[in-house]
Design a protein around this motif. Sequence first.
Motif, PDB file in Angstrom:
ATOM      1  N   CYS A  93     -12.399  -6.217  33.357  1.00  0.00           N
ATOM      2  CA  CYS A  93     -12.849  -6.214  34.830  1.00  0.00           C
ATOM      3  C   CYS A  93     -11.661  -6.394  35.828  1.00  0.00           C
ATOM      4  N   CYS A 151     -20.008  -7.774  36.988  1.00  0.00           N
ATOM      5  CA  CYS A 151     -19.363  -6.569  35.818  1.00  0.00           C
ATOM      6  C   CYS A 151     -20.245  -6.547  34.743  1.00  0.00           C
ATOM      7  N   TYR A 180     -18.364  -4.672  29.269  1.00  0.00           N
ATOM      8  CA  TYR A 180     -16.872  -4.864  29.562  1.00  0.00           C
ATOM      9  C   TYR A 180     -16.586  -5.466  28.194  1.00  0.00           C
ATOM     10  N   LYS A 234     -13.414  -9.923  30.392  1.00  0.00           N
ATOM     11  CA  LYS A 234     -13.570 -10.194  31.511  1.00  0.00           C
ATOM     12  C   LYS A 234     -12.649 -10.437  32.630  1.00  0.00           C
TER      13      LYS A 234
END
Length: 253
Positions: free
Chosen positions: A210, A232, A235, A238
């Motif tokens: 992210c 977000c 993913y 992070k």
Amino acid sequence: MAHITLGGNKIETSGKLPQKGDKVPNFKLTAQDMSTKTLKDYKGKLENIKINFSGYDEQIQSEIPNYPIDQRGLTGCLTLVNLIVKNVTIKSSKSSCEDAVNLINVEGTLNEINIVDSFGDGLDIDSSKVEINYINIVSSKNDCVDLSAGSYKLNKLNLVNCGDKGLSVGEKSFLQIDEIFVENSNIGIASKDSSITKINNAHLKNLETCVSAYNKKQEFFGGFLEIKYIECKNYMNKTHLDNISKIIIKNEL
């Protein structure tokens, strides 16, 4: 040659030149047909103008072995250099260069930058001080937006299908963003090499990472990234940062 450069009082293109007195002239540029002309009425300033760059078709792009670089070392298919800008809109499609649009030592405001199908980076800005109201970039094989060595204010960004990073900020840049959307990228937002990036709202989706902050070049320190509100989705990682960088996330949506 696929490069078009606007700088000082010179322009290299075969497109129709804006006429003095036009309120918002449309300036259509193509990579296939080039010549050199003089932009006498501007002399280092672009104001109230819409620039539409159209590059090579897909068949020709596939035959290009490497990024074409012009004799001055410029890497943008459309390059604005040493200019003051006001009320400028730029559209680019099917670029075949390292950068679809490159701004170098540019100061002022731009209304909109819209870039589709870039062979390398979408938008690359260096050593500039600009505010851009809206950036929309779709399908860049490298970074969608790459900023370095400047001061930037970007109000809204929509970045989709970025081969590497949605937004890359480096080389001691200062950046303020109101709202950013990044979808389908390796890294959503990266702040590196002594850069300070502050974002009010970040909406990120379908990413490997992210947000990231780190040091890449030895002449700089780490990166700083602050986000007031972040969302977000989908993913693998992070955040990613090294031990001399910092990421502050104040609220998660």
